[in-house]
Motif scaffolding. Structure first.
Motif, PDB file in Angstrom:
ATOM      1  N   TYR A  90       4.611   3.892 -16.535  1.00 38.22           N
ATOM      2  CA  TYR A  90       5.305   3.411 -17.731  1.00 38.22           C
ATOM      3  C   TYR A  90       4.357   2.563 -18.576  1.00 38.22           C
ATOM      4  N   PHE A  91       3.650   1.672 -17.883  1.00 36.25           N
ATOM      5  CA  PHE A  91       2.705   0.794 -18.572  1.00 36.25           C
ATOM      6  C   PHE A  91       1.633   1.616 -19.300  1.00 36.25           C
ATOM      7  N   ILE A  92       1.057   2.587 -18.590  1.00 42.03           N
ATOM      8  CA  ILE A  92      -0.027   3.365 -19.212  1.00 42.03           C
ATOM      9  C   ILE A  92       0.516   4.194 -20.376  1.00 42.03           C
ATOM     10  N   ALA A  93       1.688   4.797 -20.184  1.00 42.15           N
ATOM     11  CA  ALA A  93       2.219   5.692 -21.222  1.00 42.15           C
ATOM     12  C   ALA A  93       2.694   4.924 -22.450  1.00 42.15           C
ATOM     13  N   ILE A  94       3.303   3.754 -22.254  1.00 44.21           N
ATOM     14  CA  ILE A  94       3.939   3.073 -23.376  1.00 44.21           C
ATOM     15  C   ILE A  94       3.104   1.916 -23.905  1.00 44.21           C
ATOM     16  N   ARG A  95       2.553   1.116 -22.990  1.00 47.84           N
ATOM     17  CA  ARG A  95       1.953  -0.145 -23.433  1.00 47.84           C
ATOM     18  C   ARG A  95       0.436  -0.125 -23.560  1.00 47.84           C
ATOM     19  N   ALA A  96      -0.235   0.600 -22.631  1.00 42.69           N
ATOM     20  CA  ALA A  96      -1.690   0.448 -22.552  1.00 42.69           C
ATOM     21  C   ALA A  96      -2.367   0.931 -23.831  1.00 42.69           C
ATOM     22  N   GLN A  97      -3.429   0.218 -24.204  1.00 37.30           N
ATOM     23  CA  GLN A  97      -4.181   0.598 -25.397  1.00 37.30           C
ATOM     24  C   GLN A  97      -5.112   1.762 -25.087  1.00 37.30           C
ATOM     25  N   LYS A  98      -5.788   1.679 -23.914  1.00 38.31           N
ATOM     26  CA  LYS A  98      -6.775   2.713 -23.572  1.00 38.31           C
ATOM     27  C   LYS A  98      -6.226   3.573 -22.447  1.00 38.31           C
ATOM     28  N   LYS A  99      -5.421   4.555 -22.810  1.00 35.62           N
ATOM     29  CA  LYS A  99      -4.744   5.364 -21.796  1.00 35.62           C
ATOM     30  C   LYS A  99      -5.722   6.123 -20.911  1.00 35.62           C
ATOM     31  N   THR A 100      -6.712   6.796 -21.527  1.00 35.83           N
ATOM     32  CA  THR A 100      -7.615   7.609 -20.716  1.00 35.83           C
ATOM     33  C   THR A 100      -8.417   6.752 -19.754  1.00 35.83           C
ATOM     34  N   LEU A 101      -8.814   5.562 -20.197  1.00 32.09           N
ATOM     35  CA  LEU A 101      -9.569   4.687 -19.309  1.00 32.09           C
ATOM     36  C   LEU A 101      -8.714   4.308 -18.104  1.00 32.09           C
ATOM     37  N   TRP A 102      -7.461   3.936 -18.367  1.00 30.35           N
ATOM     38  CA  TRP A 102      -6.563   3.574 -17.265  1.00 30.35           C
ATOM     39  C   TRP A 102      -6.375   4.746 -16.315  1.00 30.35           C
ATOM     40  N   LEU A 103      -6.164   5.943 -16.857  1.00 34.06           N
ATOM     41  CA  LEU A 103      -5.958   7.102 -15.989  1.00 34.06           C
ATOM     42  C   LEU A 103      -7.193   7.357 -15.140  1.00 34.06           C
ATOM     43  N   LEU A 104      -8.366   7.211 -15.750  1.00 31.95           N
ATOM     44  CA  LEU A 104      -9.602   7.412 -15.012  1.00 31.95           C
ATOM     45  C   LEU A 104      -9.722   6.373 -13.893  1.00 31.95           C
ATOM     46  N   LEU A 105      -9.418   5.118 -14.232  1.00 31.94           N
ATOM     47  CA  LEU A 105      -9.498   4.046 -13.236  1.00 31.94           C
ATOM     48  C   LEU A 105      -8.564   4.318 -12.060  1.00 31.94           C
TER      49      LEU A 105
END
Lengths: 285, 261, 367
Positions: A90-105
């Motif tokens: 939810y955080f990555i999809a809605i709030r995070a600024q750098k989605k791809t970075l978060w997904l990679l992490l």
């Protein structure tokens, strides 16, 4: 390429992969079925069809015990993993600024060897392990905690760690797909944040949740490494018993029977789960 | 706003939960002591130095590299064709085929391992590296298909049509237009499938016989406390290799989707 | 229509970082009127609507609805409901549950919900389609469901964000009439955002025209068309020929002007424009220009030109006529009946206008 129609080209190009996977799924299955009806006599195999293996599997309390424990542990792992993962997705999809970075992490640790990650948990949770020694050094405990390793808790924790990305990704995708104006519409029609989450977001992400549950539950029931390394005798699962039949016990027919039964139980639980989850989803209005 | 802050805090804790266990391996691999516990006694590279002199380890590494390379090529080749079929063509049985090739992702490892062992023995194939390669190709195929599908998704069909229109044959078009454009996807698929094979344990455990791959070798070492520091050093190197490969693969994957913008 | 104001916006401003989406917007909406915010995309009209709905808070200024200050009141607590541009039909619910969504938030009794839902569906002519799945609906049906879902809440103001832009032309025209009829019957205030001038003109009691975050003119469709307040509005609503003009005399309610095409023509002053002392710009609608082979009788001004382009529109024919001394050809549009006028490229023609058709657009600022 002389293949005339589009359809023929498609079939021809996808044939190697389809045939390969199809063969390696179907053929072993048939042979497992055959083996399960044979009998091991020392080093030879008696090929007279019999249901003795099934009878043994059904009457042996150890088999039943391990099967139920495997399913319960897998269910616990699924619930814990999905519950921990949903807020992240939810955080990555809605709030995070750098989605791809978060997904990679999120995915990087998953690409390290599974065996090594489980091994790491064994070292962390051990009697003289990382966690205990750290807590002792900090003076938070006087003697090492013993409930950390070699039990169901250790198995669930380790597996929840190992399967995290598999829960996050499908849920992330399903949240990402929600049209933001649907949530605005819910607000506009008087829903509070929590109400619109329960009545709009949750039912719309249900397919992602179901996918995550299946992707985690099915392989987890048959996991071998984790119960072997951190499960101790209280945390053993059906895979350990199957491995023994193909290894030390050298009773392949019984091993084949157990594999088939494990597959059937997993399939049954999975179907019941999907049906009831969908039914639950339809009742949210 | 409070909710957003809470979520972010949670997200960082979660990342810690994901990374800490993995980071303990490298940390303790430099520890000048044989017990994995705090406090750290001192720093040393001794455990890494010892790795070079272990012949069985080197042999296992060679086996793993071989198995990884061959399975990567086989699965990527099949994935390439299948993905092209799924993205470009409509045909009967497409959905079944697409679902089937993803199946290896969700079948429990022990069941794949035991059933393949039984199958290969029945077909007269003894446990060996060949058996492991066949198994790993099966496990890696869904990854190859998924990566190649996204590579073809980004690929504009009219480019091929333009090449044909300008007089190229079908084969020339594939070689001069299609292949260069999806090449980053292919590299990414090769790296990812290699990593899948390189890290895989259960199948290799059942199928490798007396030719262990690296994870099988590690499994045999885990039982010996005396070997623990060496195992940590080896594991750390493997972690580093996997992460490097993945980051490179991701770099290529992104290049493939950017190349057409 | 009464003269009570249902919505008051005073000095409303919305900034995103350094970008000002809406600046100094003051607007009063009357109870029961159909009001449209019209403007090109990016002019801030949707932002203005969303500030009324409560999806965006104004950076500055005040919004009151029915006398109540909306500062700090969340969207789910406001007496407004919205029809979204994408319709935002909940895909996991059927038609009936979509319409019932908001009523369930209010905790009404089951029977009452059912009654109101079927009433609302009747109203939009979807009676009996309660159990239809969302993905089985056509574009027009989705639009009706969205309308019913908002109207069933009995809002004081219904907000519509480009409600017809997703429909094809025929359906759009049909829905324009139906929404107009619905609004009249219910007497609820409708506030619609649109970039389509025809849509705004056919449906609205009043239109607010916005450019670059500013509200430029608020008037009835007829007044907007006849007395636009500047060149931008004049060219955004309908087509317009612009001519620079010298003013030779100023009277109480009229000006005497001279252009390349005519001399000393007395025209009405436009109350909507700022009056200055220098030269002005005048505008003439293409359909108010007569085109003829010989000098036409009965016009206040006539002048000559050469046809440079003919565009056939079906119901109209547009002629572009080059007039000596003008940079741009004059555009004249003639209804297409009986082929009474039929000119070709290169023909020499006469044009005629009445002084009442020449619109004063105020001081000629170089654009």
């Amino acid at each position: 390429m002389n293949l005339r129609s589009e359809g023929a080209k498609g079939v021809a190009l996808s044939a190697p992969a389809t045939v390969y996977v199809g063969f390696l799924v179907a053929a072993p299955l048939l042979i497992l079925v055959a083996y399960s009806m044979w009998t091991q006599t020392y080093v030879d195999i008696d090929r007279t069809p019999t249901l003795a293996n099934y009878r043994e599997a059904f009457t042996d309390p150890l088999v039943r015990h391990l099967m139920i424990r495997s399913i319960l542990i897998a269910a616990a792992v699924t619930v814990v993993t999905v519950a921990l993962a949903y807020p992240i997705a939810y955080f990555i999809a809605i709030r995070a600024q750098k989605k791809t970075l978060w997904l990679l992490l999120i995915t990087i640790p998953f690409w390290s060897s599974y065996l090594l990650r489980v091994f790491a948990w064994k070292l962390i949770l051990g009697f003289n392990g990382v966690l205990n020694s750290a807590l002792l050094a900090l003076g938070l405990i006087d003697e090492p905690l013993t409930f950390l390793l070699y039990n169901e808790f250790a198995v669930v924790l380790t597996l929840a760690h190992a399967w995290a990305p598999f829960a996050i990704l499908p849920i992330f995708v399903s949240i990402q797909k929600i049209d933001p104006s649907l949530l605005e519409a819910a607000t506009d029609l008087g829903s509070s944040r929590i109400e619109s989450f329960l009545r709009v977001t949750l039912p719309l992400t249900l397919p992602g949740i179901i996918a995550a549950c299946l992707v985690i539950f099915i392989p987890t029931v048959g996991d071998y490494v984790t119960p072997s390394l951190v499960g101790g005798s209280d945390g053993k699962m059906i895979a350990n018993l199957i491995q023994v039949q193909f290894g030390a016990a050298n009773n392949w027919p019984l091993g084949a029977t157990l594999s088939l039964l494990a597959m059937l139980s997993v399939g049954f639980v999975a179907i019941v789960f999907v049906l009831s989850a969908n039914g639950f989803g339809r009742r949210i209005r | 706003m409070k909710l957003a802050f809470g979520l972010q805090t949670y997200a960082f804790f979660y990342l810690g939960f994901l990374y800490l266990p993995v980071l303990f391996l490298p940390l303790f691999s430099f520890n000048d002591g044989t017990i994995v516990a705090f406090p750290i006694k001192g720093w040393t590279l001794e455990w890494y130095r010892q790795l070079g002199s272990q012949d069985t380890l080197i042999q296992a590494l060679v086996n793993s590299l071989l198995v990884g390379a061959v399975s990567a090529m086989l699965s990527t080749a099949m994935g390439l064709f299948a993905a092209r079929a799924y993205v470009r063509y409509r045909f009967r049985g497409k959905r079944i085929s697409e679902g089937l090739v993803m199946l290896p992702l969700v079948v429990p490892g022990i069941i794949v391992a035991s059933s393949m062992l039984v199958l290969f023995i029945s077909m007269g194939l003894k446990p060996s590296l060949t058996a492991v390669i066949l198994g790993h190709t099966f496990l890696a195929l869904p990854f190859a298909v998924a990566i190649m599908k996204s590579a073809f998704d980004d690929f504009d069909v009219s480019l091929e049509e333009a090449a044909l229109d300008l007089g190229s044959t079908v084969l020339e078009t594939f070689r001069r237009v299609t292949l260069p454009i999806v090449a980053p996807g292919i590299v990414s698929s090769l790296l990812v499938t290699f990593t899948v094979s390189f890290d895989e344990f259960v199948l290799a455990f059942f199928l490798s016989g007396n030719e262990p791959t690296l994870p099988v070798y590690i499994w045999s070492q885990i039982r010996f406390p005396a070997k623990l520091p060496n195992t940590l050093a080896l594991g750390s190197l493997l972690l580093l290799a996997s992460v490097l490969l993945l980051v490179i693969a991701e770099f290529f994957r992104r290049r493939s989707s950017k190349s057409l913008v | 229509m009464t003269e009570t104001n249902i919505i008051e916006m005073t000095g409303v401003e919305k900034r995103f970082g350094t970008f000002t989406a809406v600046s100094d917007l003051s607007l009063s909406l009357r109870e029961g009127e159909f009001f449209s915010l019209l403007g090109p995309s990016g002019c801030g009209k949707t932002t203005a609507l969303r500030m009324i709905a409560g999806f965006q808070e104004p950076t500055d200024g005040r919004v009151t609805i029915d006398g109540q200050d909306m500062q700090g009141i969340a969207a789910n607590k406001r007496p407004t409901n919205m029809v979204f541009q994408s319709y935002a039909i909940f895909p996991h619910l059927d038609v009936g549950d979509n319409v019932a969504y908001g009523l369930r938030n209010r905790g009404l009794k089951k029977a009452e919900i059912e009654n109101r839902v079927s009433e609302a569906l009747e109203m939009v002519e979807l009676g009996g389609l309660q159990r239809r799945r969302a993905n089985e609906l056509s574009g027009g049906q989705r639009q009706r469901v969205a309308l019913a879902r908002a109207l069933v809440m009995r809002p004081k103001v219904l907000l519509l964000d480009e409600p017809l832009s997703a429909l094809d032309k025929k359906l759009r025209e049909q829905m324009q009439f139906e929404m107009r009829r619905l609004q009249r019957n219910l007497g609820i205030t409708f506030v619609m955002v649109t970039h389509d001038q025809y849509e705004a003109m056919t449906m609205s009691d009043r239109i607010g025209v916005m450019f670059d975050g500013k509200l430029v003119q608020v008037d009835s469709p007829e007044t907007l068309y006849a007395k636009p307040c500047n060149r931008e509005v004049a060219s955004f609503i309908g087509e317009m020929n612009f001519l620079p003009a010298q003013v030779s005399a100023r009277q109480e309610n009229s000006l005497t002007v001279t252009t390349t095409c005519f001399e000393n023509l007395k025209i009405e002053t436009n109350p909507n424009v700022r009056q200055g002392y220098g030269d002005i710009l005048v505008g003439i609608r293409p359909e108010q220009i007569e085109i003829a082979a010989k000098q036409p009788d009965g016009y206040d001004a006539t002048f000559r030109g050469d046809v440079v382009n003919v565009a056939f529109y079906g119901e109209n024919v547009h002629y572009h006529v080059r007039v000596e001394g003008l940079d741009r050809p004059v555009s004249a549009s003639v209804p297409n009946y009986f082929h009474m006028v039929d000119f070709r490229e290169g023909d020499s023609v006469w044009l005629g206008v009445q002084s009442a058709s020449v619109i004063d657009l105020g001081e000629n600022e170089p654009s």
